[in-house]
Design an enzyme around this catalytic site. Structure first.
Site, PDB file in Angstrom:
ATOM      1  N   SER A  63       0.878  -0.966   0.024  1.00  0.00           N
ATOM      2  CA  SER A  63      -0.127  -0.047   0.068  1.00  0.00           C
ATOM      3  C   SER A  63       0.844   1.194  -0.057  1.00  0.00           C
ATOM      4  CB  SER A  63      -0.874   0.202   1.237  1.00  0.00           C
ATOM      5  OG  SER A  63      -2.110  -0.639   0.906  1.00  0.00           O
ATOM      6  N   TYR A 239      -4.072   3.254   8.162  1.00  0.00           N
ATOM      7  CA  TYR A 239      -5.151   2.447   8.124  1.00  0.00           C
ATOM      8  C   TYR A 239      -6.257   3.086   9.251  1.00  0.00           C
ATOM      9  CZ  TYR A 239      -2.503  -0.724   5.592  1.00  0.00           C
ATOM     10  OH  TYR A 239      -1.417  -1.136   4.781  1.00  0.00           O
TER      11      TYR A 239
HETATM   12  N1  GLN Z   1      -2.430  -5.577  -2.375  1.00  0.00           N
HETATM   13  C1  GLN Z   1      -2.956  -5.161  -1.081  1.00  0.00           C
HETATM   14  C2  GLN Z   1      -4.576  -5.226  -1.213  1.00  0.00           C
HETATM   15  O1  GLN Z   1      -4.979  -4.701  -2.271  1.00  0.00           O
HETATM   16  C3  GLN Z   1      -2.469  -4.030  -0.459  1.00  0.00           C
HETATM   17  C4  GLN Z   1      -3.148  -3.836   1.009  1.00  0.00           C
HETATM   18  C5  GLN Z   1      -2.474  -2.910   1.838  1.00  0.00           C
HETATM   19  O2  GLN Z   1      -1.124  -3.019   1.785  1.00  0.00           O
HETATM   20  N2  GLN Z   1      -2.884  -2.570   2.909  1.00  0.00           N
HETATM   21  O3  GLN Z   1      -5.157  -5.841  -0.376  1.00  0.00           O
END
Ligand code: GLN
Length: 303
Positions: A63, A239
């Site tokens: 992400s 998050y």
């Molecule tokens: N590739 C992951 C997803 O799309 C990325 C999520 C993340 O790092 N929060 O779920």
């Protein structure tokens, strides 16, 4: 202050905690990563680099790529960027469908998955090859000309990314995705699959600490746009644990499920920590502890 010595001290102090947290297990290439790895790299605004631990080992940035796709969107998308994605913390998991339905397909912010999918859709509209453009940007900024997408990671994401697929098609249904959802997902999964080391990522993110200017003088973003990305990172980059992160660390940051965290202290440095074990919110457990010590010992944060 000798920041190199400080980094080495922090890595040394946290030695016994290597391996804490839970490695992301939703795809095999991430589940296989050795959880005991732990690296830290800090690049000062004048380009001076400091490293400690496994700072040269490449990992899946996941992400954290959302910072670079937002950067491309702020470079190329004109008016409707903030009509199609919000600027508020989500307070829910990064892949919440409930919230997306409740808010009629307008994602809360560009750093949750739905928001990054909309941003990716927008850059696909204005760039001939959004995958390659993002890769070129990161290569130029990091100086890692051999940086590449990990095809196995991208393929596994595509094979298992049913919730991302659901979000993309749902937003297509509500008119907030203009292009082909499969093309958007393909670019998004590739962006997430990019592999970089802590040092490369700290170098790549340095423009965020330098009012939008890369080390070679290239203007990546205007000072105002850079402040805005940093504001998004501070309020939406960890998050649904951003409040706790701001309290403990006090830096704009973006984390990824690969265990990396890119953070910046504008006017001073960019820093990247990586340790694959995650806490319940999906942020690197050791990474947060390391950054907490960094801002505590230096006495400097954005506050
Ligand atoms: N590739 C992951 C997803 O799309 C990325 C999520 C993340 O790092 N929060 O779920």
């Amino acid at each position: 202050m000798d920041l190199g010595a400080l980094l080495r001290e922090i890595v040394q102090e946290l030695e016994a905690e290597r391996g804490c947290g839970e490695v992301a297990r939703y795809i095999p290439p991430l589940a296989r990563v050795d959880p005991r790895q732990f690296g830290m790299a800090l690049v000062e605004c004048d380009g001076t680099c400091h490293v400690a631990g496994d700072a040269m080992t490449r990992f899946s940035i996941q992400s954290i790529s959302k910072v670079f796709s937002l950067t491309l969107a702020m470079q190329h998308v004109r008016d409707d960027l903030w009509l199609r994605v919000g600027r508020e913390p989500s307070g829910t998991r990064f892949n919440s469908l409930v919230q997306l339905e409740h808010e009629r397909g307008i994602p809360r912010n560009p750093f949750i998955n739905a928001g990054a999918l909309v941003v990716t859709d927008m850059i696909l509209e204005c760039l001939a090859d959004a995958k390659q453009t993002l890769l070129d940007l990161v290569r130029q900024l990091s100086g890692a000309m051999d940086a590449a997408f990990a095809e196995d990671v991208a393929q596994e994401e595509a094979a298992t990314g049913h919730i991302n697929r659901a979000m993309a098609w749902f937003m297509k249904g509500l008119g907030n995705l203009k292009g082909d959802p499969d093309a958007v997902l393909d670019a998004y999964f590739h962006h997430c699959s990019l592999s970089l080391s802590c040092l490369e990522l700290a170098r790549a993110g340095l423009y965020l600490a330098r009012r939008g200017n890369a080390l070679d003088g290239t203007c990546v973003l205007s000072p105002r746009a850079t402040q805005r990305i940093n504001a998004m990172m501070l309020t939406c980059g960890a998050y649904d644990a951003v409040g706790d992160f701001a309290y403990r660390v006090g830096l704009p940051a973006k984390s990824g499920v690969g265990g990396g965290i890119l953070a910046v202290l504008p006017g001073h440095y960019s820093v990247c920590v990586w340790s694959p074990g995650l806490d319940a919110a999906g942020n690197s457990m050791l990474g947060i502890r390391a950054l907490e010590r960094l801002t505590e010992r230096t006495g400097l944060s954005v506050f």
